[in-house]
Structure formats: structure tokens, C-alpha cells
Design an enzyme around this catalytic site. Structure first.
Site, PDB file in Angstrom:
ATOM      1  N   GLY A  54       0.841  -1.191   0.000  1.00  0.00           N
ATOM      2  CA  GLY A  54       0.000   0.000   0.000  1.00  0.00           C
ATOM      3  C   GLY A  54       0.879   1.245   0.000  1.00  0.00           C
ATOM      4  O   GLY A  54       0.591   2.231  -0.683  1.00  0.00           O
ATOM      5  N   THR A  55       1.957   1.185   0.748  1.00  0.00           N
ATOM      6  CA  THR A  55       2.883   2.323   0.817  1.00  0.00           C
ATOM      7  C   THR A  55       3.430   2.650  -0.572  1.00  0.00           C
ATOM      8  O   THR A  55       3.467   3.817  -0.980  1.00  0.00           O
ATOM      9  CB  THR A  55       4.054   1.999   1.776  1.00  0.00           C
ATOM     10  OG1 THR A  55       3.520   1.781   3.085  1.00  0.00           O
ATOM     11  CG2 THR A  55       5.073   3.125   1.812  1.00  0.00           C
ATOM     12  N   ASN A 115      -7.097   5.075   9.301  1.00  0.00           N
ATOM     13  CA  ASN A 115      -6.690   3.833   9.954  1.00  0.00           C
ATOM     14  C   ASN A 115      -6.776   3.881  11.480  1.00  0.00           C
ATOM     15  O   ASN A 115      -6.970   2.863  12.119  1.00  0.00           O
ATOM     16  CB  ASN A 115      -5.264   3.461   9.522  1.00  0.00           C
ATOM     17  CG  ASN A 115      -4.319   4.632   9.527  1.00  0.00           C
ATOM     18  OD1 ASN A 115      -4.545   5.640   8.867  1.00  0.00           O
ATOM     19  ND2 ASN A 115      -3.252   4.527  10.286  1.00  0.00           N
ATOM     20  N   GLN A 168      -7.584   1.030   4.059  1.00  0.00           N
ATOM     21  CA  GLN A 168      -8.491   0.573   5.121  1.00  0.00           C
ATOM     22  C   GLN A 168      -9.929   0.389   4.632  1.00  0.00           C
ATOM     23  O   GLN A 168     -10.705  -0.327   5.264  1.00  0.00           O
ATOM     24  CB  GLN A 168      -8.496   1.563   6.294  1.00  0.00           C
ATOM     25  CG  GLN A 168      -7.219   1.589   7.103  1.00  0.00           C
ATOM     26  CD  GLN A 168      -6.917   0.279   7.821  1.00  0.00           C
ATOM     27  OE1 GLN A 168      -7.789  -0.568   8.018  1.00  0.00           O
ATOM     28  NE2 GLN A 168      -5.673   0.102   8.219  1.00  0.00           N
ATOM     29  N   SER A 190      -3.997  -2.544  -0.257  1.00  0.00           N
ATOM     30  CA  SER A 190      -2.940  -3.435   0.203  1.00  0.00           C
ATOM     31  C   SER A 190      -3.528  -4.802   0.548  1.00  0.00           C
ATOM     32  O   SER A 190      -4.592  -4.890   1.155  1.00  0.00           O
ATOM     33  CB  SER A 190      -2.269  -2.832   1.432  1.00  0.00           C
ATOM     34  OG  SER A 190      -1.322  -3.723   1.960  1.00  0.00           O
ATOM     35  N   ALA A 191      -2.806  -5.880   0.180  1.00  0.00           N
ATOM     36  CA  ALA A 191      -3.338  -7.233   0.388  1.00  0.00           C
ATOM     37  C   ALA A 191      -3.427  -7.619   1.870  1.00  0.00           C
ATOM     38  O   ALA A 191      -4.397  -8.241   2.294  1.00  0.00           O
ATOM     39  CB  ALA A 191      -2.464  -8.249  -0.352  1.00  0.00           C
ATOM     40  N   HIS A 192      -2.425  -7.228   2.663  1.00  0.00           N
ATOM     41  CA  HIS A 192      -2.400  -7.749   4.040  1.00  0.00           C
ATOM     42  C   HIS A 192      -3.454  -7.117   4.952  1.00  0.00           C
ATOM     43  O   HIS A 192      -3.630  -7.550   6.082  1.00  0.00           O
ATOM     44  CB  HIS A 192      -0.991  -7.646   4.648  1.00  0.00           C
ATOM     45  CG  HIS A 192      -0.564  -6.292   5.107  1.00  0.00           C
ATOM     46  ND1 HIS A 192      -0.692  -5.892   6.421  1.00  0.00           N
ATOM     47  CD2 HIS A 192      -0.003  -5.253   4.451  1.00  0.00           C
ATOM     48  CE1 HIS A 192      -0.197  -4.661   6.539  1.00  0.00           C
ATOM     49  NE2 HIS A 192       0.219  -4.251   5.369  1.00  0.00           N
ATOM     50  N   THR A 218      10.175  -7.909 -11.958  1.00  0.00           N
ATOM     51  CA  THR A 218       9.516  -9.207 -12.116  1.00  0.00           C
ATOM     52  C   THR A 218       8.377  -9.326 -11.115  1.00  0.00           C
ATOM     53  O   THR A 218       8.559  -9.082  -9.929  1.00  0.00           O
ATOM     54  CB  THR A 218      10.552 -10.336 -11.905  1.00  0.00           C
ATOM     55  OG1 THR A 218      11.586 -10.155 -12.872  1.00  0.00           O
ATOM     56  CG2 THR A 218       9.920 -11.708 -12.064  1.00  0.00           C
ATOM     57  N   CYS A 239       2.435   1.944  12.555  1.00  0.00           N
ATOM     58  CA  CYS A 239       3.601   2.554  11.926  1.00  0.00           C
ATOM     59  C   CYS A 239       4.158   3.686  12.769  1.00  0.00           C
ATOM     60  O   CYS A 239       5.255   4.161  12.536  1.00  0.00           O
ATOM     61  CB  CYS A 239       3.239   3.079  10.542  1.00  0.00           C
ATOM     62  SG  CYS A 239       2.286   1.908   9.607  1.00  0.00           S
TER      63      CYS A 239
HETATM   64  C1  LIG Z   1      -1.543  -0.077   6.277  1.00  0.00           C
HETATM   65  C2  LIG Z   1      -1.817   1.203   5.584  1.00  0.00           C
HETATM   66  C3  LIG Z   1      -0.968   1.670   4.554  1.00  0.00           C
HETATM   67  C4  LIG Z   1       0.306   0.965   4.191  1.00  0.00           C
HETATM   68  O1  LIG Z   1       0.109  -0.258   3.533  1.00  0.00           O
HETATM   69  P1  LIG Z   1       1.323  -1.319   3.517  1.00  0.00           P
HETATM   70  O2  LIG Z   1       0.895  -2.368   2.563  1.00  0.00           O
HETATM   71  O3  LIG Z   1       1.461  -1.816   4.927  1.00  0.00           O
HETATM   72  O4  LIG Z   1       2.530  -0.584   3.063  1.00  0.00           O
HETATM   73  C5  LIG Z   1      -1.298   2.838   3.909  1.00  0.00           C
HETATM   74  N1  LIG Z   1      -2.403   3.524   4.245  1.00  0.00           N
HETATM   75  C6  LIG Z   1      -3.241   3.108   5.208  1.00  0.00           C
HETATM   76  C7  LIG Z   1      -4.463   3.902   5.503  1.00  0.00           C
HETATM   77  C8  LIG Z   1      -2.977   1.946   5.914  1.00  0.00           C
HETATM   78  O5  LIG Z   1      -3.797   1.556   6.885  1.00  0.00           O
END
Ligand SMILES: *Cc1c(COP(=O)(O)O)cnc(C)c1O
Length: 390
Positions: free
Chosen positions: A72-73, A152, A180, A200-202, A238, A326
Site C-alpha cells: 500500500g505504501t 486507519n 483501510q 494493500s493485500a495484508h 519481475t 507505523c
Molecule cells: C496499512 C496502511 C498503509 C500501508 O500499507 P502497507 O501495505 O502496509 O505498506 C497505507 N495507508 C493506510 C491507511 C494503511 O492503513
């Protein structure tokens, strides 16, 4: 001891189905997705299929609008820096909010050192950006508005549709960090005036280290990573095939279960809040009462330190957080609560419970049983609470 994980805004537990879908790509389907032989073609098929699923979850007009990233970053960095660089000759002004995730805030701060001007919009006590201030801030030098879909830390959902309309009327690109919001808010990008959207996947029960950026067709953007011609020439390197396949599976499941899960989580979250306010004095809700993510409950326990509450909960098997993962360890008060004008006495003692698909009513009951005595004990030791004359 019972374990209750309530830190799903920091990360989620990967789903079994996601892991199962990924495993073959770590074992037999190891080809490079750019290779033309069968090994490569099989990997390519996995990536293409995932792209369709992510496009479907986001409601994109076509799969080509989805670019996979490492997180996501990275998606946020790509959107903000990519537009800033592509439109440099048009202008150098960016508008964001004061409650963004570090991925956007620190990217904007970096660009400020590079000659860009950034406006950080204020938010009200619920964490909602001021649309009038937004309109006033747009100049003929404004090239990008970047405002998160949902916060978040407190879960407040921003008026993204209205922001999109304003951006479109004024001919300014609009990026939203929806890391989020994806899976927790029902939306379709093609029906909104959003040009770029990060996920973001996680955060949606997928693997760590993979994300995606939606880029509306025709949006001018400069690459962040230069190299080979991957991702339709928009991001070299890749492909992380297994990770991408995992993101695709997580997206497919999120789409299928989204509306049910939103209802279920909202019910659990409000049940927890009711339990806490019934059993503990001086509890304050941080964030908007209803324009809020279904899974997020951020509460302030007056006269206390959030860190000590978290540590005490941890000893009872409950995982919560004081805010953003973070920023933890920095001991600085939350920039989000501070921007919301929260009283420092409340800001200090704030705890975020972020629910997920594994949580049950029994989990909430456990928290409601364990937390009141912790708060009581900590307040008995708190000099601040003493001053209140209790
Ligand atoms: C977790 C988060 C990110 C960062 O995503 P990552 O995949 O962990 O780098 C960015 N923005 C928000 C609002 C988030 O909650």
C-alpha cells in the site's frame, strides 16, 4: 489463555484459502510471468486472473487499470510522486489532509523539499475534512488532491464522492488511500470521480508485501520504478506472482463476503462499545459516530496512558493498539487525534480495537470482562485521575 486479536487495522491473518491458492506458485508454477514458454504462461495466467479479481472488487472499468505494487505504501508513493512528476510543468501544488497515513504524509513532506507546495487540510472533531477549505485551497497550480478514504486510527470515512466531484469540476486529479476502506466499505471506482486509489493485500486477509494502485485510464503518471516493461510499462520488476495471486484470491473473497461482513462487524463493534461504556466511566469515542469503518472502535479512557492499557490487555491475551502500528514506539501523541482537536488527556489514553473476520461475540464479552478492572486499577494509580477528586 484466550487469545483475542483486535488489531486488524495493523494487519490481518492470511486466510487459509489464500495460502492454498498461493502455494502452487511457490512450488511448480515458478516461471517468470514475462517468459513466453509454458512455465511463463502459467504464471502470467495467475497474474492476469488476479488483476481481473482486483478490478472486480474495486469496481474498475477494466483490469488494465490495476497495477500491482509491493505494498500500500508503494501504491501511495507511486500515485503522489507519479502525478507530481508527470504534471510538474502544469503546477506544483498538492492538497492533502492532516490525518493521512505516513505513506501519504511523508511523501508530501518529501515533495515539499523538492519544490512542491502542499496544503494540509484541517479536519473537524470527528476527523472529517472541511470541503469548503478544500474548495478555497484549489488554485490554478493545483495538480493533485490526495485524501484517504477511511482513516486507519479512528475509522472515520471521508466524503470521497464529494471530494471527487470538486476535483473533477476543477480539473484536478484525485487520489485516495483506500487501504483501510477496501473490503469494509462498498464502493465502485468507476462510479466515483477517483483517478487513483491505493490498496494493500495484508489488510484484507491476503499476504504481506503486495498491493495495487488503481489508475483510471488516461491518467498521466510517471513511473516510480524504471526497468523492464512490466505492468503495462507502468512498474518495472519481475512480478511477485504468488503474492499477486494471493491478493487476487483475497479480493475475490472480500467481494463475495463484503456486505454480510460489514453488517456483522458493525454489530460486534457497537456491542463492544456498549459493553465498555456500561462498565467503565469516562469513556470517549474517537472518530465519527456513524461515518466510520464497521470494524474500528477507537476509545479514549480519560486520565490514562494508552500504552499501559495495551500492555495490560496483552497480558490477558488481547491484542489492541494505541493507534497506527507505523507510529507506535514514537511516543508522540497521535497526529490524527491531535488534528481532531482532542483534549491531550483523552489523546494519551486512547486505544484502538480493530475487529476482523475471526472475531466473535465471545471475544467482545472477554474484553468487556477483562478491561474494566484494568482501567480501575490504572486509574487508582493515576495522579491525573486523583486530581479529579475521585
Ligand atoms: C496499512 C496502511 C498503509 C500501508 O500499507 P502497507 O501495505 O502496509 O505498506 C497505507 N495507508 C493506510 C491507511 C494503511 O492503513
Amino acid at each position: 489463555m484466550r487469545k483475542v486479536y483486535l488489531d486488524n487495522n495493523a494487519t490481518t491473518r492470511m486466510r487459509e484459502e489464500v495460502l492454498e491458492t498461493m502455494l502452487p506458485y511457490y512450488k511448480d508454477i515458478y516461471g517468470n510471468a514475462s517468459s513466453i514458454h509454458e512455465f511463463g504462461r502459467l504464471a502470467r495466467r495467475g497474474v492476469d486472473d488476479a488483476r481481473l479479481k482486483v478490478a472486480d472488487l474495486l469496481g474498475a472499468a477494466s483490469a488494465e487499470e490495476i497495477i500491482f505494487t509491493s505494498s500500500g505504501t508503494e501504491a501511495d508513493n507511486f500515485a503522489v510522486k507519479g502525478v507530481a512528476h508527470a504534471l510538474r510543468s502544469k503546477g506544483n501544488h498538492i492538497i492533502t489532509s492532516s490525518i493521512e497515513h505516513q505513506a501519504v504524509l511523508n511523501t508530501c513532506k518529501f515533495l515539499e523539499k523538492d519544490g512542491y507546495k502542499v496544503t494540509y487540510l484541517k479536519v473537524d472533531k470527528y476527523g472529517i475534512v472541511d470541503l469548503e477549505e478544500l474548495k478555497r485551497s484549489i488554485t490554478d497550480k493545483t495538480i493533485l488532491i490526495t485524501i484517504m478514504y477511511a482513516n486507519n486510527e479512528v475509522g472515520t470515512v471521508e466524503p470521497v464522492e464529494e471530494i471527487g466531484k470538486i476535483a473533477k469540476e476543477r480539473g484536478v486529479y484525485f487520489h485516495t488511500d483506500a487501504v483501510q476502506a477496501v473490503g469494509k466499505a462498498p464502493f465502485e471506482v468507476k462510479a466515483m470521480n477517483v483517478d487513483l486509489l491505493a490498496m494493500s493485500a495484508h489488510k484484507i486477509y491476503g499476504p504481506k508485501g503486495v498491493g495495487a494502485l488503481y489508475i483510471r485510464k488516461g491518467t498521466r503518471i510517471t513511473q516510480l520504478l524504471h526497468g523492464g516493461h512490466h505492468e503495462m510499462g507502468k512498474r518495472a520488476s519481475t512480478e511477485n506472482v504468488a503474492g499477486i495471486v494471493g491478493l487476487g484470491k483475497a479480493a475475490e473473497l472480500a467481494k463475495k463476503e463484503r456486505s454480510e461482513e460489514i453488517k456483522r462487524l458493525t454489530g460486534l463493534r457497537d456491542y463492544l462499545y456498549k459493553g465498555l461504556t456500561t462498565n467503565i466511566e469516562d469513556v470517549r469515542l474517537n472518530g465519527h459516530p456513524d461515518k466510520r469503518l464497521p470494524n474500528t472502535l477507537n476509545v479514549g479512557f480519560k486520565y490514562l496512558e494508552g500504552e499501559s492499557i495495551i500492555l495490560n490487555l496483552d497480558m490477558e491475551g488481547i491484542a489492541a493498539s494505541t493507534g497506527s502500528a507505523c507510529t507506535s514506539g514514537s511516543l508522540e501523541p497521535s497526529h490524527v487525534l491531535t488534528a481532531m482537536g482532542s483534549d491531550p488527556a483523552d489523546t494519551q489514553g486512547s486505544v484502538r480495537f480493530s475487529l476482523g473476520r475471526d472475531n466473535t461475540k465471545e471475544d467482545m464479552d472477554y474484553v468487556v470482562k477483562v478491561l474494566p478492572p484494568i482501567i480501575k486499577r490504572l486509574r487508582a494509580m493515576s495522579p491525573l485521575y486523583d486530581e479529579k477528586g475521585k
